[in-house]
Design a protein around this motif. Structure first.
Motif, mmCIF file in Angstrom:
data_model
loop_
_atom_site.group_PDB
_atom_site.id
_atom_site.type_symbol
_atom_site.label_atom_id
_atom_site.label_comp_id
_atom_site.label_asym_id
_atom_site.label_seq_id
_atom_site.Cartn_x
_atom_site.Cartn_y
_atom_site.Cartn_z
ATOM 1 N N GLN A 44 -11.236 -0.917 -40.100
ATOM 2 C CA GLN A 44 -11.006 0.174 -41.037
ATOM 3 C C GLN A 44 -10.893 1.483 -40.265
ATOM 4 N N LEU A 45 -9.936 2.299 -40.659
ATOM 5 C CA LEU A 45 -9.651 3.539 -39.956
ATOM 6 C C LEU A 45 -10.655 4.621 -40.342
ATOM 7 N N THR A 98 3.500 0.719 -30.813
ATOM 8 C CA THR A 98 2.363 -0.180 -30.611
ATOM 9 C C THR A 98 1.071 0.617 -30.488
ATOM 10 N N GLN A 99 -0.014 0.025 -31.017
ATOM 11 C CA GLN A 99 -1.325 0.609 -30.773
ATOM 12 C C GLN A 99 -2.015 -0.157 -29.653
ATOM 13 N N ALA B 88 -1.375 -6.881 -39.822
ATOM 14 C CA ALA B 88 -1.467 -5.452 -40.105
ATOM 15 C C ALA B 88 -0.101 -4.913 -40.490
ATOM 16 N N LEU B 89 -0.111 -3.854 -41.278
ATOM 17 C CA LEU B 89 1.136 -3.162 -41.574
ATOM 18 C C LEU B 89 0.973 -1.685 -41.266
ATOM 19 N N ILE B 90 2.093 -1.064 -41.000
ATOM 20 C CA ILE B 90 2.105 0.365 -40.674
ATOM 21 C C ILE B 90 2.303 1.163 -41.946
ATOM 22 N N GLN B 91 1.368 2.074 -42.170
ATOM 23 C CA GLN B 91 1.587 3.087 -43.194
ATOM 24 C C GLN B 91 2.331 4.238 -42.545
ATOM 25 N N GLY B 92 2.610 5.263 -43.313
ATOM 26 C CA GLY B 92 3.249 6.429 -42.734
ATOM 27 C C GLY B 92 2.436 6.981 -41.582
ATOM 28 N N LYS B 95 -0.272 4.769 -39.035
ATOM 29 C CA LYS B 95 -1.603 4.278 -39.381
ATOM 30 C C LYS B 95 -1.503 2.802 -39.719
ATOM 31 N N LEU B 96 -2.318 2.015 -39.032
ATOM 32 C CA LEU B 96 -2.328 0.576 -39.285
ATOM 33 C C LEU B 96 -3.324 0.233 -40.391
ATOM 34 N N VAL B 97 -2.883 -0.626 -41.298
ATOM 35 C CA VAL B 97 -3.779 -1.192 -42.309
ATOM 36 C C VAL B 97 -3.962 -2.659 -41.939
ATOM 37 N N PHE B 98 -5.198 -3.054 -41.696
ATOM 38 C CA PHE B 98 -5.485 -4.402 -41.218
ATOM 39 C C PHE B 98 -5.949 -5.317 -42.342
ATOM 40 N N GLY B 99 -5.630 -6.595 -42.193
ATOM 41 C CA GLY B 99 -6.254 -7.605 -43.026
ATOM 42 C C GLY B 99 -7.660 -7.890 -42.510
#
Lengths: 110, 108
Positions: A44-45, A98-99, B88-92, B95-99
């Motif tokens: 989570q960010l 890529t991160q 994961a998907l990229i938001q604007g 920002k990565l949103v992970f499962g």
């Protein structure tokens, strides 16, 4: 990938203590991120920064603060640690595709 | 809201068997999806991204917009594939949103 480093790697602290986690990168990226990882919840960010003057809250910023001291450094602080902040914390940097993640800091709050 | 769901927390298969790790997403727009992998005692690293349509370590993933899925597949599992896998998907703004992650165990 030693380009993203985190210190300390492990930390045990007590409830109410202030603690700082540090992240450094040599990739020359402007974008840096802090995530926490909890079992069953994924990552989570917490906060992210697109350059030295830009700081943004993520999904779970409450109880945390950050400082972007330079392009290469992004620190995460817990002003008054509590037990449910026990987790694995990851720093990451990003180019446009890529991160790149650091090795993680395992934090235990007693 | 953007969301990534990995329905299996744990997945165990035998060496040589096919592997499929499921990932479903919700996203209003054209998603950009990724699979990240975390091997034991190593940091999280990118495995593959749907845009490049590449195969890495024998893994492939096809974006199915109709089913809003991005399942990760490998025809013949190897013991070194045991790891934690995150979709994961990229938001604007990158920002990565992970499962929630799937822990894959390959049994000998």
């Amino acid at each position: 990938d030693a380009d993203v480093t985190q210190t300390p790697r492990n930390r045990i602290t007590k409830t109410g203590k202030r603690i700082m986690l540090e992240c450094s990168q040599t990739k020359g990226h402007d974008r840096m991120y802090w995530y926490r990882q909890d079992p069953g919840l994924g990552l989570q960010l917490i906060y992210y920064s697109f350059d030295v003057k830009d700081i943004n809250k993520g999904e779970i910023s409450d109880g945390y603060s950050v400082s972007r001291q330079a392009q290469a450094k992004f620190s995460l602080s817990l002003e008054s640690a509590i037990p449910n902040q026990t987790a694995l914390y990851f720093c990451a940097t990003s180019d446009l595709q890529t991160q790149y993640f650091g090795p993680g800091t395992r934090l235990l709050v007693l | 809201a953007q969301r990534v769901t990995q329905p299996e927390k744990l997945l165990s298969v035998f060496k040589g068997a096919p592997v499929e790790l499921k990932c479903n997403y919700s996203y209003s727009g054209s998603p950009e999806l990724f699979w990240y992998v975390q091997y034991s005692r190593q940091r999280l690293q990118l495995l593959l991204r749907h845009i490049s349509r590449e195969s890495i370590k024998g893994f492939t993933a096809d974006l199915n917009k109709g089913e809003t899925s991005f399942h990760l597949k490998k025809p013949f599992a190897q013991e070194e594939d045991s790891a934690m896998y995150y979709c994961a998907l990229i938001q604007g703004a990158q920002k990565l949103v992970f499962g929630q992650g799937t822990r894959l165990t390959i049994n000998p």
